[in-house]
Write a protein that holds these residues in place. Structure first.
Motif, short mmCIF file in Angstrom:
data_model
loop_
_atom_site.label_atom_id
_atom_site.label_comp_id
_atom_site.label_asym_id
_atom_site.label_seq_id
_atom_site.Cartn_x
_atom_site.Cartn_y
_atom_site.Cartn_z
N CYS A 1 0.82 -1.22 0.00
CA CYS A 1 0.00 0.00 0.00
C CYS A 1 0.85 1.27 0.00
O CYS A 1 1.84 1.37 0.73
CB CYS A 1 -0.91 -0.02 1.23
N CYS B 1 1.00 4.49 4.55
CA CYS B 1 0.28 3.39 5.20
C CYS B 1 1.09 2.93 6.41
O CYS B 1 2.24 2.51 6.26
CB CYS B 1 0.11 2.25 4.21
N CYS C 1 -4.29 -0.39 0.36
CA CYS C 1 -5.04 -1.36 1.15
C CYS C 1 -6.47 -0.82 1.32
O CYS C 1 -6.75 0.32 0.99
CB CYS C 1 -4.37 -1.60 2.50
N CYS D 1 -6.66 2.52 3.47
CA CYS D 1 -6.17 3.75 2.83
C CYS D 1 -7.06 4.13 1.65
O CYS D 1 -7.27 5.31 1.38
CB CYS D 1 -4.73 3.58 2.40
#
Ligand SMILES: [Zn+2]
Length: 317
Positions: A65, A82, A94, A97
């Motif tokens: 991420c 992240c 992800c 996020c």
């Protein structure tokens, strides 16, 4: 930089836009960089120019991420990394996020979607509508915020582009964009894989300019007849960066034969269009088209590596 694992955020063209009229002895402006996140969470920029050598090893499986953005205004945003560098499940983010990212709200704003005040301030700046043409003649309509007017097209890897309207805000420009798609049939996206494939055998510059000029003219005619307020029709060429010239020139080259998601790689960047490099491999005179965008959200370690030269037929033409 050896032994340090970097998470690749992508190739960014954040330098100053080139002069509309080239200045002899000065670079074409806007030199790009690969943005890298080190294990401490510091972002660094690896400048990319003609002759830059890249040697690296893929240091982890899959994608990780890249965090999310909080937009505070036209030129003010925070990139929040992240915390877990979690596996990317939504493109290069992800789930957490992805949900927190302001930019996913941009696309519904003109349909009445609600946005936070900072993003609203960003969207209320002037925007430009453009028609961009890629190396095989595939073309699209798109939008750029005023501050990213030039950079947006550099990151897209346009071969030729023209601005067709200046809109007072990001709502109006997206209404115009949808109208051009509906009435002129111009898509709003050309996939990176298609752009890379096109750069293996670019069409002649004069042809691409003619295609772009015709499509931009059609868009202007539609805009002029559309009525409504909040925009003006314009006729302005985008200035392509000097570093992209070789990649966009008509020549015979080859698709990079190795998977950038695994293994070791090493080559010299000769030219760059968006995130797509024209690269030279040690021990070969041939040119290869490498989509560096495929490294986005991947973990790499730099090192003295060289890509194997494939057995290819010299004359494909
Ligand atoms: Zn995340």
């Amino acid at each position: 930089m050896t032994d340090t694992r970097y998470l690749v955020h992508g190739v960014f063209w954040d330098g100053p836009a080139p002069a509309a009229v080239p200045v002899p002895g000065e670079s074409g402006g806007g030199l790009p960089a690969m943005r890298l996140q080190d294990p401490d969470g510091t972002l660094t920029e690896l400048a990319l120019d003609a002759g830059t050598r890249l040697g690296f090893r893929l240091a982890a499986k899959g994608k990780h991420c890249l965090g999310h953005h909080k937009v505070h205004g036209p030129a003010d945003r925070d990139h929040v990394l992240c915390p877990a560098r979690a596996a990317a499940t939504k493109g290069s983010q992800c789930e957490r996020c992805f949900v927190l990212d302001d930019s996913r709200l941009i696309h519904d704003f003109h349909r009445g979607g609600r946005v936070p005040p900072g993003l609203r301030a960003y969207l209320m700046q002037p925007h430009w509508l453009y028609v961009a043409t890629f190396a095989n003649g595939a073309s699209k309509v798109g939008t750029a915020s005023h501050l990213r007017k030039w950079h947006r097209l550099a990151e897209q890897g346009a071969v030729v582009a023209r601005y067709v309207a200046r809109a007072e805000d990001g709502r109006v420009v997206r209404i115009l964009e949808d109208m051009i798609t509906r009435d002129a049939g111009l898509p709003q996206q050309v996939r990176a894989a298609a752009k890379a494939a096109a750069l293996v055998a670019p069409a002649a510059a004069v042809e691409l300019d003619a295609v772009n000029g015709r499509l931009a003219g059609e868009a202007r005619t539609l805009l002029a007849g559309a009525g409504g307020e909040g925009f003006e029709v314009v006729d302005e060429r985008w200035v392509r960066p000097e570093l992209s010239a070789n990649a966009c020139a008509q020549a015979a080259r080859h698709a990079y034969p190795h998977d950038l998601g695994t293994g070791t790689h090493g080559f010299r960047v000769e030219s760059l269009s968006g995130s797509i490099a024209l690269a030279a491999l040690d021990g070969s005179e041939l040119e290869f088209v490498v989509n560096l965008g495929q490294l986005k959200a991947r973990m790499i370690e730099f090192g003295d590596h060289g890509s194997a030269v494939p057995a290819v037929q010299e004359s494909l033409f």
